[in-house]
Design an enzyme around this catalytic site. Structure first.
Site, short mmCIF file in Angstrom:
data_model
loop_
_atom_site.label_atom_id
_atom_site.label_comp_id
_atom_site.label_asym_id
_atom_site.label_seq_id
_atom_site.Cartn_x
_atom_site.Cartn_y
_atom_site.Cartn_z
N TYR A 145 -1.52 -3.62 -6.73
CA TYR A 145 -1.27 -4.38 -5.52
C TYR A 145 -2.34 -4.27 -4.44
O TYR A 145 -2.77 -3.18 -4.09
CB TYR A 145 0.07 -3.95 -4.90
CG TYR A 145 0.61 -5.03 -3.99
CD1 TYR A 145 1.38 -6.05 -4.51
CD2 TYR A 145 0.28 -5.07 -2.65
CE1 TYR A 145 1.83 -7.08 -3.71
CE2 TYR A 145 0.74 -6.09 -1.84
CZ TYR A 145 1.51 -7.09 -2.37
OH TYR A 145 1.96 -8.11 -1.58
N SER A 160 -1.44 -3.56 10.32
CA SER A 160 -1.05 -4.43 9.22
C SER A 160 0.22 -5.22 9.58
O SER A 160 1.17 -4.66 10.13
CB SER A 160 -0.78 -3.59 7.97
OG SER A 160 -1.93 -2.85 7.66
N ARG A 190 0.84 -1.19 0.00
CA ARG A 190 0.00 0.00 0.00
C ARG A 190 0.88 1.25 0.00
O ARG A 190 2.01 1.23 0.48
CB ARG A 190 -0.91 0.02 1.24
CG ARG A 190 -2.11 -0.92 1.13
CD ARG A 190 -3.00 -0.82 2.35
NE ARG A 190 -2.34 -1.29 3.55
CZ ARG A 190 -1.77 -0.52 4.46
NH1 ARG A 190 -1.83 0.80 4.35
NH2 ARG A 190 -1.17 -1.04 5.50
N ASP A 192 -9.35 -9.86 8.83
CA ASP A 192 -8.84 -8.51 8.53
C ASP A 192 -9.86 -7.39 8.77
O ASP A 192 -9.48 -6.32 9.19
CB ASP A 192 -8.36 -8.46 7.07
CG ASP A 192 -7.43 -7.28 6.79
OD1 ASP A 192 -6.47 -7.09 7.55
OD2 ASP A 192 -7.67 -6.54 5.82
N CYS A 238 0.64 -7.43 11.87
CA CYS A 238 0.88 -7.54 13.30
C CYS A 238 0.12 -8.69 13.94
O CYS A 238 -0.10 -8.71 15.15
CB CYS A 238 0.55 -6.22 14.00
SG CYS A 238 1.72 -4.91 13.59
N HIS A 240 -10.72 -2.53 11.35
CA HIS A 240 -9.61 -3.35 10.85
C HIS A 240 -9.34 -4.45 11.89
O HIS A 240 -8.37 -4.38 12.64
CB HIS A 240 -8.37 -2.45 10.67
CG HIS A 240 -7.22 -3.09 9.96
ND1 HIS A 240 -5.92 -2.65 10.12
CD2 HIS A 240 -7.16 -4.12 9.09
CE1 HIS A 240 -5.11 -3.39 9.37
NE2 HIS A 240 -5.83 -4.29 8.74
P1 GTP Z 1 -2.38 -7.71 7.43
O1 GTP Z 1 -2.90 -8.76 6.50
O2 GTP Z 1 -1.31 -6.88 6.84
O3 GTP Z 1 -3.47 -6.86 7.99
O4 GTP Z 1 -1.59 -8.47 8.62
P2 GTP Z 1 -2.06 -9.36 9.88
O5 GTP Z 1 -2.36 -8.47 11.03
O6 GTP Z 1 -3.07 -10.35 9.50
O7 GTP Z 1 -0.69 -10.11 10.28
P3 GTP Z 1 -0.29 -11.66 10.18
O8 GTP Z 1 -1.13 -12.54 11.06
O9 GTP Z 1 -0.24 -12.04 8.76
O10 GTP Z 1 1.18 -11.65 10.79
C1 GTP Z 1 2.20 -10.85 10.26
C2 GTP Z 1 3.54 -11.35 10.74
O11 GTP Z 1 3.59 -11.36 12.16
C3 GTP Z 1 3.83 -12.76 10.26
O12 GTP Z 1 5.16 -12.84 9.83
C4 GTP Z 1 3.63 -13.58 11.51
O13 GTP Z 1 4.43 -14.74 11.52
C5 GTP Z 1 3.99 -12.63 12.64
N1 GTP Z 1 3.24 -12.94 13.88
C6 GTP Z 1 1.91 -13.17 13.98
N2 GTP Z 1 1.55 -13.49 15.24
C7 GTP Z 1 2.69 -13.46 15.98
C8 GTP Z 1 2.99 -13.70 17.37
O14 GTP Z 1 2.12 -14.02 18.19
N3 GTP Z 1 4.29 -13.54 17.74
C9 GTP Z 1 5.27 -13.19 16.85
N4 GTP Z 1 6.51 -13.07 17.32
N5 GTP Z 1 5.03 -12.98 15.55
C10 GTP Z 1 3.77 -13.10 15.12
C1 SPV Z 2 -2.98 -4.51 5.26
O1 SPV Z 2 -2.02 -3.87 4.83
O2 SPV Z 2 -3.53 -4.26 6.35
C2 SPV Z 2 -3.51 -5.65 4.48
C3 SPV Z 2 -2.99 -5.86 3.13
O3 SPV Z 2 -4.38 -6.35 4.95
S1 SPV Z 2 -3.71 -4.80 1.98
O4 SPV Z 2 -4.81 -5.50 1.32
O5 SPV Z 2 -2.68 -4.46 0.98
O6 SPV Z 2 -4.22 -3.62 2.62
MN MN Z 3 -4.98 -5.62 7.05
#
Ligand code: GTP
Ligand code: SPV
Ligand code: MN
Length: 580
Positions: free
Chosen positions: A198, A249, A70, A276, A251, A227
């Protein structure tokens, strides 16, 4: 004419007159249309076939190397009054914005096909769902929208009977970062996006519609567009609590939404409703009811592995699109954290060399239908949504913020959400690892002034006789050596368990100035490999550090001037006084 709705046909004609495509295709969501599009993309290189024996129906897309995330600095909210967009958004005058971006759209689809995508955010038969139409010249966007939304004929029928829809116009343009804008016109329920293919820049149902425009509509209509993931946690006794959690994002939303309980927790089961986005409505029973407006996951690939997120790994062996991952010698998708296999090509298609950086781009993603997830909850299709017991806020904070604490009440919970901060990640272009304020994980996504948004949160809560409890978590505390102190992933269930104990009146908690923390012994650490002093540190309130944090929060909120609710400042002062 492809629709019974005249206003839709007319808009499509206007867009075609502006963008001059060679051909117009209405997307019906059918298998046949999807197969034909994929064949076309395989022929022109938009998609590359992955190993069809290990990964049937899986494809790789390599985006332009300058188009991998983004772009917040190019994302605008165009309201007639600048103050309505707020200091939290980039703003442009609507007329100037239309003129600027229409200049880019003029003739941009010459030689291309224009796809008309009717989609529904949320179950087709839910009163809480909202529809839109995205016009795009990217077949990759069409295929992603087909996985991420309820797209095609049923959505078109709903749009025709409702007579209204969000208009989203998208072109990849030249994929030139200098000719790229993501513009929102909330007063016109219109989105215009140019120059990126993207994720959140291009799949307009997601962040543009379901968060920026929907948050605006939600404010007017008395609900919340957030979110947040939505997860159902079923205890061995069989009762299920639904929890919504806002993390910025990259996290941890996708991971928490589909976690697998640790071995120490037999009989526990986690149900994934969403990963999400969460739309919450006050119900007649005084609770908040949530739907997931999406139907698929656009998840972060790096870090997704057998140990961290086995449910995700299991759903990615078929019918998925991978964007900007590496590949192994036998043409399987690969990213850092997936397996011990070695990549041979990196995300740009170069021979893999460690000196070039990771094989997968840090924001590499998978797109997959939520139905392929082993923990998929049938409640995701429930038009009424699920009742929310707890709302959780959290971010990446290497220091200070405890593993978990609970807000005193809803109003304090709004302050806790508004006070969120997190290290930036690769999900957006720009520096990574810089702590910034990210209220409710909505900094990049709130379609209006944060001051008004917090006021709206306070108002919604005041109208609930049975509001969710509000918590804050931090899975990302680091030791002096820079290692994560909390094991995270499946073990995060232990923290959810404490929240549920609080909801059901089983945990007393320990009152602290910042809220309620687990009392001695309340956090289930059975079988957990963690030193007692580490756990202590994770659950300690550092008064000195918190005083500084609250001061920073006060300054940040003051930046919203008159629009910042006095009640929020009062909550902040209450915490400050308790600390002193
Ligand atoms: P968006 O799709 O961007 O909104 O991201 P999201 O909030 O869904 O994050 P996601 O669950 O994909 O995790 C992002 C990164 O954080 C990945 O590389 C995970 O492995 C890492 N991660 C997720 N949960 C944990 C946790 O409990 N501990 C640690 N150390 N890392 C974590
Ligand atoms: C985020 O960035 O929080 C996502 C990926 O979930 S995107 O669809 O690019 O916003
Ligand atoms: Mn997101």
């Amino acid at each position: 004419m492809a629709s019974r709705l005249e206003s839709l046909n007319q808009w499509v004609s206007e867009v075609a007159a502006l963008t001059t495509p060679d051909e117009i295709v209405w997307c019906d969501g059918s298998e046949q249309q999807s197969e034909a599009l994929k064949a076309q993309m395989l022929a022109n290189g938009d998609l590359l076939e992955l190993n069809q024996e290990t990964h049937p129906g899986c494809y790789l897309h390599r985006s332009d190397p300058k188009d991998v995330a983004r772009v917040e600095h190019l994302t605008f909210v165009c309201t007639s009054d600048k103050a309505d967009a707020g200091p939290n958004n980039h703003w442009m005058d609507p007329a100037a914005a239309h003129a600027k971006i229409d200049g880019l759209f003029a003739g941009c689809m010459r030689g291309r096909t224009m796809y008309v995508i009717p989609y529904c955010m949320g179950p087709i038969d839910s009163p809480f769902s909202r529809c839109g139409v995205e016009i795009t010249d990217s077949p990759y966007v069409v295929e992603n929208m087909r996985l991420m939304t309820r797209m095609g004929t049923p959505a078109l029928q709903r749009i025709e009977s409702e007579g209204s829809f969000v208009k989203g116009l998208h072109s990849i343009g030249e994929l030139d970062p200098e000719r790229r804008f993501i513009m929102h016109f909330p007063e016109e329920l219109t989105i215009k996006s140019y120059g990126s293919g993207y994720g959140g820049n291009a799949l307009l149902g997601k962040k543009c519609h379901a968060l920026r425009l929907a948050s605006w509509q939600a404010r007017d209509q008395g609900w919340l567009a957030e979110h947040m993931l939505i997860v159902g946690v079923q205890s061995p006794q069989g009762d299920t609590h639904y929890i919504a959690a806002a993390f910025p994002s990259a996290c941890g939303k996708t991971n928490l939404a589909m976690l697998i309980p640790p071995e120490t927790h037999p009989g526990w089961k986690v149900w994934t409703v969403g990963d999400d986005i969460c739309w919450m409505h006050p119900g007649k029973d005084g609770r908040l009811w949530a739907i997931n407006p999406e139907s698929g996951f656009f998840g972060v690939a790096p870090g997704t592995g057998e140990k961290t997120n086995p449910n995700a790994v299991a759903m990615l062996d078929r019918d998925a699109i991978f964007t900007n991952v590496g590949v192994t010698a036998d043409n399987q998708p690969w990213w850092e954290g997936l397996s011990d296999q070695q990549p041979v090509k990196d995300w740009q298609g170069r021979d893999y060399q460690p000196g070039n950086g990771p094989a997968a781009h840090p924001n590499a993603r998978f797109t997959v239908s939520m139905r392929q997830c082993n923990s998929f909850s049938p409640e995701a299709d429930n038009p009424a949504g699920v009742p929310i017991s707890a709302i959780v806020f959290g971010g990446r904070r290497a220091s200070l913020i405890p593993l978990v604490f609970e807000a005193r009440d809803w109003a304090h919970g709004v302050l806790v959400g508004a006070s969120m901060a997190s290290e930036t990640t690769a999900a957006a272009t720009g520096a990574v690892g810089v702590v910034r304020r990210d209220p409710m994980a909505m900094k990049p996504f709130c379609g209006y002034n944060f001051g008004d948004y917090w006021q709206h949160w306070l108002k919604v809560g005041a109208g609930l006789s049975n509001p969710p409890r509000v918590f804050h978590v931090n899975w990302f505390r680091k030791s002096a050596e820079g290692r994560f102190m909390w094991p995270g992933f499946g073990d995060n269930l232990r923290v959810l368990q404490w929240m549920i104990d609080r909801c059901d009146g089983r945990a007393q908690g320990r009152q602290e100035p910042i809220g309620v923390l687990p009392a001695e012994g309340e956090l289930n650490t059975e079988g957990l490999d963690i030193a007692p002093q580490v756990l202590d540190e994770l659950l300690t309130v550092d008064s000195e550090g918190w005083r500084a944090e609250l001061e920073a929060i006060g300054e940040y909120m003051a930046g919203f001037g008159e629009r910042c609710p006095p009640q929020l400042q009062a909550e902040r002062e209450r915490t400050e006084n308790a600390l002193n």
